[in-house]
Design a protein around this motif. Structure first.
Motif, PDB file in Angstrom:
ATOM      1  N   LEU A  93       9.688   3.689  74.840  1.00 40.17           N
ATOM      2  CA  LEU A  93      10.971   4.128  74.302  1.00 40.17           C
ATOM      3  C   LEU A  93      11.457   5.361  75.050  1.00 40.17           C
ATOM      4  CD1 LEU A  93      10.654   3.639  70.438  1.00 40.17           C
ATOM      5  CD2 LEU A  93      11.527   2.065  72.172  1.00 40.17           C
ATOM      6  N   ASP A  94      12.713   5.313  75.449  1.00 37.99           N
ATOM      7  CA  ASP A  94      13.332   6.383  76.235  1.00 37.99           C
ATOM      8  C   ASP A  94      14.362   7.066  75.342  1.00 37.99           C
ATOM      9  OD1 ASP A  94      14.917   7.927  77.918  1.00 37.99           O
ATOM     10  OD2 ASP A  94      14.792   6.509  79.591  1.00 37.99           O
ATOM     11  N   TRP A  95      14.010   8.222  74.805  1.00 41.29           N
ATOM     12  CA  TRP A  95      14.873   8.878  73.822  1.00 41.29           C
ATOM     13  C   TRP A  95      16.179   9.353  74.433  1.00 41.29           C
ATOM     14  CZ3 TRP A  95      13.618   7.419  69.327  1.00 41.29           C
ATOM     15  CH2 TRP A  95      12.277   7.119  69.058  1.00 41.29           C
ATOM     16  N   LYS A  96      16.153   9.739  75.694  1.00 34.55           N
ATOM     17  CA  LYS A  96      17.393  10.148  76.356  1.00 34.55           C
ATOM     18  C   LYS A  96      18.345   8.967  76.453  1.00 34.55           C
ATOM     19  CE  LYS A  96      19.191  12.262  80.596  1.00 34.55           C
ATOM     20  NZ  LYS A  96      18.838  12.814  81.940  1.00 34.55           N
ATOM     21  N   ALA A  97      17.818   7.802  76.841  1.00 30.76           N
ATOM     22  CA  ALA A  97      18.652   6.598  76.943  1.00 30.76           C
ATOM     23  C   ALA A  97      19.165   6.163  75.575  1.00 30.76           C
ATOM     24  CB  ALA A  97      17.853   5.470  77.594  1.00 30.76           C
ATOM     25  N   ILE A  98      18.321   6.265  74.556  1.00 32.72           N
ATOM     26  CA  ILE A  98      18.731   5.875  73.202  1.00 32.72           C
ATOM     27  C   ILE A  98      19.841   6.786  72.698  1.00 32.72           C
ATOM     28  CG2 ILE A  98      17.978   5.758  70.786  1.00 32.72           C
ATOM     29  CD1 ILE A  98      15.214   4.869  71.880  1.00 32.72           C
ATOM     30  N   ARG A  99      19.655   8.096  72.877  1.00 35.59           N
ATOM     31  CA  ARG A  99      20.645   9.054  72.346  1.00 35.59           C
ATOM     32  C   ARG A  99      21.976   8.995  73.092  1.00 35.59           C
ATOM     33  NH1 ARG A  99      15.860  12.253  71.075  1.00 35.59           N
ATOM     34  NH2 ARG A  99      15.783  13.089  73.196  1.00 35.59           N
ATOM     35  N   SER A 100      21.960   8.549  74.342  1.00 35.88           N
ATOM     36  CA  SER A 100      23.211   8.472  75.112  1.00 35.88           C
ATOM     37  C   SER A 100      23.770   7.050  75.144  1.00 35.88           C
ATOM     38  CB  SER A 100      22.968   8.959  76.544  1.00 35.88           C
ATOM     39  OG  SER A 100      21.998   8.146  77.204  1.00 35.88           O
ATOM     40  N   SER A 101      23.203   6.161  74.329  1.00 39.83           N
ATOM     41  CA  SER A 101      23.566   4.744  74.358  1.00 39.83           C
ATOM     42  C   SER A 101      25.009   4.503  73.932  1.00 39.83           C
ATOM     43  CB  SER A 101      22.627   3.953  73.441  1.00 39.83           C
ATOM     44  OG  SER A 101      23.020   2.594  73.391  1.00 39.83           O
ATOM     45  N   ALA A 102      25.632   3.520  74.584  1.00 38.71           N
ATOM     46  CA  ALA A 102      26.966   3.085  74.170  1.00 38.71           C
ATOM     47  C   ALA A 102      26.877   2.134  72.980  1.00 38.71           C
ATOM     48  CB  ALA A 102      27.663   2.391  75.338  1.00 38.71           C
ATOM     49  N   ARG A 103      25.670   1.655  72.684  1.00 38.95           N
ATOM     50  CA  ARG A 103      25.466   0.802  71.521  1.00 38.95           C
ATOM     51  C   ARG A 103      25.277   1.674  70.283  1.00 38.95           C
ATOM     52  NH1 ARG A 103      21.101  -3.730  73.806  1.00 38.95           N
ATOM     53  NH2 ARG A 103      22.604  -4.928  75.061  1.00 38.95           N
ATOM     54  N   VAL A 104      26.182   1.538  69.345  1.00 40.90           N
ATOM     55  CA  VAL A 104      26.142   2.374  68.144  1.00 40.90           C
ATOM     56  C   VAL A 104      25.126   1.802  67.160  1.00 40.90           C
ATOM     57  CG1 VAL A 104      27.465   3.311  66.225  1.00 40.90           C
ATOM     58  CG2 VAL A 104      28.553   3.002  68.470  1.00 40.90           C
ATOM     59  N   GLY A 105      24.181   2.636  66.753  1.00 40.76           N
ATOM     60  CA  GLY A 105      23.176   2.208  65.799  1.00 40.76           C
ATOM     61  C   GLY A 105      22.979   3.231  64.705  1.00 40.76           C
ATOM     62  N   THR A 106      22.707   2.763  63.487  1.00 41.04           N
ATOM     63  CA  THR A 106      22.426   3.664  62.369  1.00 41.04           C
ATOM     64  C   THR A 106      21.037   3.366  61.829  1.00 41.04           C
ATOM     65  OG1 THR A 106      23.693   2.125  60.963  1.00 41.04           O
ATOM     66  CG2 THR A 106      24.794   4.139  61.663  1.00 41.04           C
ATOM     67  N   PHE A 107      20.254   4.423  61.647  1.00 38.14           N
ATOM     68  CA  PHE A 107      18.861   4.338  61.231  1.00 38.14           C
ATOM     69  C   PHE A 107      18.723   4.956  59.841  1.00 38.14           C
ATOM     70  CE2 PHE A 107      19.057   4.146  65.746  1.00 38.14           C
ATOM     71  CZ  PHE A 107      17.975   3.394  66.176  1.00 38.14           C
ATOM     72  N   ASN A 108      17.987   4.279  58.963  1.00 41.28           N
ATOM     73  CA  ASN A 108      17.867   4.695  57.568  1.00 41.28           C
ATOM     74  C   ASN A 108      16.485   5.250  57.252  1.00 41.28           C
ATOM     75  OD1 ASN A 108      20.436   3.421  56.041  1.00 41.28           O
ATOM     76  ND2 ASN A 108      19.777   2.035  57.674  1.00 41.28           N
ATOM     77  N   LEU A 132       4.823   3.145  70.939  1.00 48.88           N
ATOM     78  CA  LEU A 132       6.148   3.717  71.197  1.00 48.88           C
ATOM     79  C   LEU A 132       6.269   4.268  72.604  1.00 48.88           C
ATOM     80  CD1 LEU A 132       6.931   5.563  67.830  1.00 48.88           C
ATOM     81  CD2 LEU A 132       7.374   3.186  68.469  1.00 48.88           C
ATOM     82  N   ARG A 133       5.228   4.965  73.083  1.00 52.18           N
ATOM     83  CA  ARG A 133       5.322   5.637  74.386  1.00 52.18           C
ATOM     84  C   ARG A 133       4.835   4.782  75.547  1.00 52.18           C
ATOM     85  NH1 ARG A 133       2.437  10.983  71.830  1.00 52.18           N
ATOM     86  NH2 ARG A 133       3.956  11.301  70.144  1.00 52.18           N
ATOM     87  N   ASP A 134       3.663   4.133  75.390  1.00 51.32           N
ATOM     88  CA  ASP A 134       3.074   3.426  76.520  1.00 51.32           C
ATOM     89  C   ASP A 134       3.484   1.958  76.616  1.00 51.32           C
ATOM     90  OD1 ASP A 134       1.795   5.770  77.132  1.00 51.32           O
ATOM     91  OD2 ASP A 134      -0.115   5.203  76.225  1.00 51.32           O
TER      92      ASP A 134
END
Length: 443
Positions: free
Chosen positions: A104-119, A98-100
């Protein structure tokens, strides 16, 4: 205009195949989605999608997946024997993958214009939890793939979260509730009818029972809704729902895999199946996405154990780029991963049949130019103890710009070891090589 939902269904590590499909759907067919949903293993690809990665980048993240570096036993739990909560731990997976590796960039994911839903499933409150990308974190992502018995639940606040697979492996109803008129589903869960014995087989067959059963239930509701709508009735969802589903039979275990090459095979199978599916469904592939430039023979990129592919669009003419690239004696002036370049015979430039030695990645390589088409293509071999490589460059005019592609394939114990220990190193340096080449060619 229809509202499309991309359904990244679960399937454990079989979602490497799903990544291949994404390369075709997102990049080659240029299909856009208003929403995407991920369950179980599908949350991995959904996180990368929300981060803004292209389909090809997502597929690349699964090619030669460093599976052995991601495995960790949960020793404390294993010592509890039959009272253990889990056999495996995600500790190394979080750090190494996940990191190396995926970065994964959590800031980019949380501010994404792509709407996603995780279950995920909240075992404490006994309810399905659906979280949008703007509220996603590493713990919730890992909870979404924490299969009971194999991994411990993830603590989040006052709740214990686990994989949602026993309730849903593709949350179609939530996607419809968010306005979807079209559901584009990538399904990799086995649909075999043969029951096999053994604890591991039975465990995953129970998952298949839940996943396929819930999928068929939801598809049945959609069919009933569409039938009602066709009769002039409102139906359950108030509008017709179109389902587009690609089903893959993937020769990859959900969890227990020990060979990186199997992941590459699954990705390539996903690409091939998706192209065939698009053709059968009348979907035009609008643009060609990277094809290997080393094809045929021992070093064919489709079969070589180690390979790396990089490309960059440059604002310089093919002639200027070629002139800088073939003047190998000057590489050390602008490419820091090269030194002591010595060309046998005449001058500072490479030519067909030229033999040269040089130091890169800390080793002294002996190379020979095997292909040489001015302003278009050059390729050379490279040898060192434990390494046998083939490195090709291709230059193409694209509109007013120039695309430069470089690909290298390798054999040998040292090549495999270096790729295992530092999987991104060659890619990163070759990308730097392209960037420095572009800068030098603009001078």
């Amino acid at each position: 205009m229809a509202t499309r939902s991309l359904i990244l269904a679960g399937g454990g590590l079989k979602v490497a195949y799903q990544a291949g499909v994404l390369q075709v759907w997102l990049d080659e067919a240029e299909i856009t989605f208003d929403h995407a949903d991920g369950a179980s293993g599908g949350v991995f690809n959904l996180a990368m999608y929300c981060q803004g990665l292209s389909g090809t980048q997502i597929a690349d993240n699964w090619r030669e997946f460093p599976v052995l570096r991601a495995i960790a036993l949960d020793w404390r739990q294993c010592l509890r024997l039959i009272w253990a909560k889990s056999l495996l731990s995600y500790s190394k997976f979080r750090r190494v993958i996940l990191r190396d590796y995926w970065k994964l960039d959590w800031k980019a994911i949380r501010s994404s214009a792509r709407v996603g839903t995780f279950n995920a499933y909240d075992f404490t409150r006994h309810q399905l939890v659906v979280r949008t990308q703007d509220h996603l974190d590493e713990d919730f992502l890992v909870a979404g793939v924490s299969l009971p018995g194999w991994f411990s639940p993830v603590k989040s606040g006052q709740s214990l979260l686990i994989d949602a697979v026993f309730l849903t492996d593709a949350n179609l109803i939530d996607a419809i509730g968010r306005g979807a008129d079209e559901l584009w589903i990538i399904w990799t869960v086995n649909r075999y009818s043969r029951w096999r014995g053994g604890f591991i087989n039975i465990y995953f067959q129970l998952i298949e029972t839940a996943a396929n059963g819930n999928l068929h239930r939801d598809l049945g509701r959609i069919r009933a809704n569409n039938d009602a709508f066709a009769r002039g009735e409102k139906g359950e969802f108030g509008r017709p729902i179109q389902v587009k589903m690609l089903i893959g039979r993937v020769r990859l275990h959900y969890l227990l895999n020990f060979w990186s090459r199997k992941f590459t095979t699954a990705v390539e199978q996903g690409i091939a199946d998706a192209r065939e599916w698009c053709s059968a469904n009348g979907i035009l592939l609008r643009r060609k996405v990277r094809a290997p430039i080393i094809v045929g023979g021992k070093f064919d990129a489709r079969v070589a154990p180690v390979k790396v592919y990089n490309e960059l669009m440059m604002d310089a003419s093919p002639e200027r780029i070629w002139a800088v690239l073939v003047r190998a004696a000057l590489w050390p002036n602008w490419y820091p991963n090269s030194r002591n370049v010595h060309i046998e015979g005449r001058g500072p430039d490479l030519y067909l049949g030229a033999r040269f030695s040089w130091i890169t990645f800390g080793v002294c390589l002996h190379s020979s130019v095997k292909e040489f088409t001015p302003n278009q293509r050059i390729a050379w071999t490279a040898k060192f103890v434990g390494v046998e490589a083939y490195h090709a460059w291709q230059i193409e005019t694209v509109g007013q710009r120039t695309q430069v592609i470089t690909e290298e394939t390798q054999y040998g114990w040292l090549a495999r070891a270096a790729n295992f220990l530092m999987p991104n190193r060659m890619y990163d340096y070759h990308q730097l090589w392209l960037e420095r080449l572009a800068r030098e060619a603009r001078r």
